[in-house]
Structure formats: C-alpha cells, structure tokens
Design an enzyme around this catalytic site. Structure first.
Site, PDB file in Angstrom:
ATOM      1  N   MET A   1     -32.282  20.831 -42.421  1.00 54.81           N
ATOM      2  CA  MET A   1     -31.673  20.505 -41.137  1.00 54.81           C
ATOM      3  C   MET A   1     -32.343  19.267 -40.530  1.00 54.81           C
ATOM      4  O   MET A   1     -32.180  18.980 -39.346  1.00 54.81           O
ATOM      5  CB  MET A   1     -31.765  21.692 -40.171  1.00 54.81           C
ATOM      6  N   GLY A   2     -33.094  18.539 -41.355  1.00 57.38           N
ATOM      7  CA  GLY A   2     -33.689  17.294 -40.882  1.00 57.38           C
ATOM      8  C   GLY A   2     -34.947  17.518 -40.057  1.00 57.38           C
ATOM      9  O   GLY A   2     -35.561  18.578 -40.112  1.00 57.38           O
TER      10      GLY A   2
ATOM     11  N   HIS B   1     -40.701  20.023 -45.958  1.00 55.17           N
ATOM     12  CA  HIS B   1     -39.470  19.536 -46.593  1.00 55.17           C
ATOM     13  C   HIS B   1     -39.801  18.607 -47.762  1.00 55.17           C
ATOM     14  O   HIS B   1     -39.194  18.695 -48.835  1.00 55.17           O
ATOM     15  CB  HIS B   1     -38.627  18.738 -45.598  1.00 55.17           C
TER      16      HIS B   1
ATOM     17  N   GLY C   1     -37.990  26.823 -49.137  1.00 50.36           N
ATOM     18  CA  GLY C   1     -39.380  27.106 -48.803  1.00 50.36           C
ATOM     19  C   GLY C   1     -39.628  28.590 -48.591  1.00 50.36           C
ATOM     20  O   GLY C   1     -38.807  29.295 -48.015  1.00 50.36           O
ATOM     21  N   GLN C   2     -40.792  29.033 -49.031  1.00 49.36           N
ATOM     22  CA  GLN C   2     -41.229  30.419 -48.789  1.00 49.36           C
ATOM     23  C   GLN C   2     -41.409  30.684 -47.296  1.00 49.36           C
ATOM     24  O   GLN C   2     -41.372  31.815 -46.849  1.00 49.36           O
ATOM     25  CB  GLN C   2     -42.536  30.660 -49.560  1.00 49.36           C
TER      26      GLN C   2
ATOM     27  N   ASP D   1     -39.326  30.423 -45.037  1.00 51.52           N
ATOM     28  CA  ASP D   1     -38.185  31.229 -44.609  1.00 51.52           C
ATOM     29  C   ASP D   1     -37.942  32.308 -45.668  1.00 51.52           C
ATOM     30  O   ASP D   1     -36.976  32.234 -46.446  1.00 51.52           O
ATOM     31  CB  ASP D   1     -36.959  30.337 -44.410  1.00 51.52           C
TER      32      ASP D   1
HETATM   33  P1  AMP Z   1     -34.970  23.670 -42.326  1.00 52.21           P
HETATM   34  O1  AMP Z   1     -34.802  22.195 -42.165  1.00 52.21           O
HETATM   35  O2  AMP Z   1     -35.869  24.291 -41.309  1.00 52.21           O
HETATM   36  O3  AMP Z   1     -33.657  24.385 -42.509  1.00 52.21           O
HETATM   37  O4  AMP Z   1     -35.734  23.866 -43.695  1.00 52.21           O
HETATM   38  C1  AMP Z   1     -35.238  23.326 -44.894  1.00 52.21           C
HETATM   39  C2  AMP Z   1     -36.020  23.888 -46.041  1.00 52.21           C
HETATM   40  O5  AMP Z   1     -37.395  23.539 -45.901  1.00 52.21           O
HETATM   41  C3  AMP Z   1     -35.956  25.416 -46.107  1.00 52.21           C
HETATM   42  O6  AMP Z   1     -35.824  25.817 -47.464  1.00 52.21           O
HETATM   43  C4  AMP Z   1     -37.273  25.822 -45.532  1.00 52.21           C
HETATM   44  O7  AMP Z   1     -37.735  27.074 -46.021  1.00 52.21           O
HETATM   45  C5  AMP Z   1     -38.176  24.700 -46.032  1.00 52.21           C
HETATM   46  N1  AMP Z   1     -39.378  24.616 -45.217  1.00 52.21           N
HETATM   47  C6  AMP Z   1     -39.449  24.547 -43.869  1.00 52.21           C
HETATM   48  N2  AMP Z   1     -40.736  24.533 -43.462  1.00 52.21           N
HETATM   49  C7  AMP Z   1     -41.499  24.632 -44.581  1.00 52.21           C
HETATM   50  C8  AMP Z   1     -42.900  24.674 -44.830  1.00 52.21           C
HETATM   51  N3  AMP Z   1     -43.801  24.622 -43.854  1.00 52.21           N
HETATM   52  N4  AMP Z   1     -43.312  24.766 -46.121  1.00 52.21           N
HETATM   53  C9  AMP Z   1     -42.420  24.821 -47.131  1.00 52.21           C
HETATM   54  N5  AMP Z   1     -41.084  24.768 -46.962  1.00 52.21           N
HETATM   55  C10 AMP Z   1     -40.623  24.674 -45.702  1.00 52.21           C
END
Ligand code: AMP
Length: 275
Positions: A21-22, A28, A138-139, A141
């Site tokens: 989601m940027g 990321h 990512g773990q 979530d």
């Molecule tokens: P989001 O932009 O929050 O939807 O996250 C996109 C991807 O990045 C998802 O698969 C999340 O689980 C992963 N992600 C977010 N934060 C972290 C983190 N601190 N470590 C590893 N992966 C992450």
C-alpha cells in the site's frame, strides 16, 4: 500491466510480485530484495485498497508518498510498478468479492470486520492481473499471510506465497507505514508490543508451555504501559489461527494494541526447545 507481465512469463522468465500500500519502508524493501534474489523479474504494486479499511479507519489519512516510493523502487531495481487508480480496480458495478471464511474472522479479522474480505479480494485481483510465480508477503501481518495461503490453496492458484521475516527498527519496533502517525512519546510507548512478545519468549525459554499463562504474562506487560490499549493478545496455530492450549509444538504469539488512535500489530513465532 497484464501485457507487461505476460511478456515476462511468455519468454520463460520467473516473475515475483510484491503487493503493497506504499509509504515504503525497509520492511517492504526486504520483500523486493527477496523477490529479486529468487526471480528473474520483480513487479511491485502500490494501491491503498479502500475495500480493506473499515468506515471509521484511516483510509483518508493513510500516508501516500508515491514519488519517494518510486525512487526507492528504481534504486532497488524493481522492474515493474503497478499503481492503479481505485476506479480501475473497482469500476462502478463490480459485485464480486473473495472471502476466506472462518480465517477472516480471527485475530485482526475479529477487530476489523470486512478487512480480510478486502485483502483477499484485492490480492485475488492483483494475482490475476500479474499472474506471478512467487508472491512475497511479510510475517508482520501474520493473519494476512494465513488468509492468503488459504486463498491460494483453496482456489488452486498457480503462485507460491513466500512469507518473509519482520523487519524492525534498531530498538525492536516492527516497521509499519502507520508508525508515521506516532508522536515521539507514542513512538516510545509503541515499544511495549515487542517487549510483551519478548517477555513471552523468555517465559517459554524458562519452561512455561501453558498458553493461558503466557497470554497473561503478555497482557500484563501491555497493561503496565498506560499509553497503550490492548486489542488482542493471542497464541495460535500459524495456519488455522486457532488458539492452542500450549506451545510445545511451536505457535504464533500475536498482539495488537492502540497507541493513541494508532492500531499497531506485532508477533513472534515461538519454538519450545525440549528441556
Ligand atoms: P502494506 O503496505 O502495509 O500493505 O504491506 C505490504 C507488505 O509488506 C505486506 O506483505 C506486509 O506484511 C509487509 N510488511 C509490512 N511491514 C513489514 C515489516 N516490518 N517487515 C516485513 N514485512 C512487512
């Protein structure tokens, strides 16, 4: 995006995909690196998916930093970037949703009704547009990872879900786009999530196996931080997300808490070595 992705696979190259989601951070970027290490071509999407936000949630104020994100992805050598508009993903009249029943009501799904229906729907659509060989999540979530593993399995999708470790700030705070909401005081208070998980891990290391006792230990740590309000503290099977009575076979320890108005999550996988 479809044409570009089909071109990649038509010439026999492997395609990795990182949906986001940027407001990109090292978490990321670690997924992009994992994809680049494993696949010939890496595609990234940036789409703040309205379908996964509840009516009282932070869709409008969610950080949007497209120029910076694009520069970071270029630097890193991501090959394809997909940034659809909301109307492209959900044209007027769209009526189809993807629901992973059961799993979608657990952990964050219990606190955020409709959230995982939104996640599963957008990821199913993105998978159909990109048709990646590997998709990287990512773990951080953990419940989302369980929902998406089930989605891919139940719908016979031809993509391998790869779940990568949580990337943390040097003091342990799990990186999150939502950390940008925190004041400096809240940023300190937010450390309580990881602290509660480490306390549980320490208790496991000292021989405690009973989930109910471990949950009490974790909850107590959160309760001692006046700036945090617990949403859930759970010890579950990482795939079924069902509570487990003891952690002898390993378990996912997951916490969600509000720091101010910001809802944060974190988790660890505990392994109980035999003593
Ligand atoms: P989001 O932009 O929050 O939807 O996250 C996109 C991807 O990045 C998802 O698969 C999340 O689980 C992963 N992600 C977010 N934060 C972290 C983190 N601190 N470590 C590893 N992966 C992450």
């Amino acid at each position: 995006m479809k044409a570009a992705c089909r071109q990649v696979t038509r010439i026999g190259k492997t395609l990795g995909f990182v949906p986001t989601m940027g407001a990109l951070h090292e978490g990321h970027l670690s997924l992009v690196r994992a994809s680049k290490a494993r696949c010939d071509v890496t595609a990234v999407s940036i789409f703040v998916n309205p379908l996964q936000f509840g009516p009282a949630e932070d869709l409008d104020k969610y950080p949007r930093t497209m120029e910076r994100d694009t520069a970071l992805l270029e630097q890193l050598g991501a090959d394809l970037l997909f940034t659809p508009a909301v109307e492209e993903m959900y044209p007027a009249g769209a009526q189809t949703y993807v629901l992973v029943e059961g799993l979608s009501n657990k952990l964050d799904g219990a606190s955020r009704p409709g959230h995982f229906r939104g996640v599963a729907t957008v990821v199913a659509k993105l998978f159909e547009i990109v048709r990646p060989d590997f998709a990287f999540f990512g773990q951080k979530d953990a419940a989302q990872a369980a929902v998406l593993r089930k989605l891919v399995n139940d719908l016979d999708m031809d993509v391998e879900v790869v779940v990568c470790p949580i990337v943390r700030e040097s003091d342990g705070l799990a990186m999150s786009s939502r950390n940008a909401y925190l004041t400096s005081e809240q940023r300190q208070q937010a450390l309580v999530l990881y602290r509660s998980l480490l306390r549980v891990q320490a208790a496991v290391d000292h021989g405690e196996r009973d989930s109910a006792k471990l949950i009490e230990i974790g909850k107590q740590v959160i309760a001692n931080e006046s700036g945090a309000k617990l949403d859930y503290f759970a010890i579950v099977d990482p795939d079924a997300l069902e509570l487990v009575a003891d952690v002898s076979c390993g378990a996912l320890v997951a916490v969600a808490a509000y720091v101010g108005a910001t809802r944060l999550i974190d988790n660890i996988l505990v392994t109980a070595s035999s003593r």
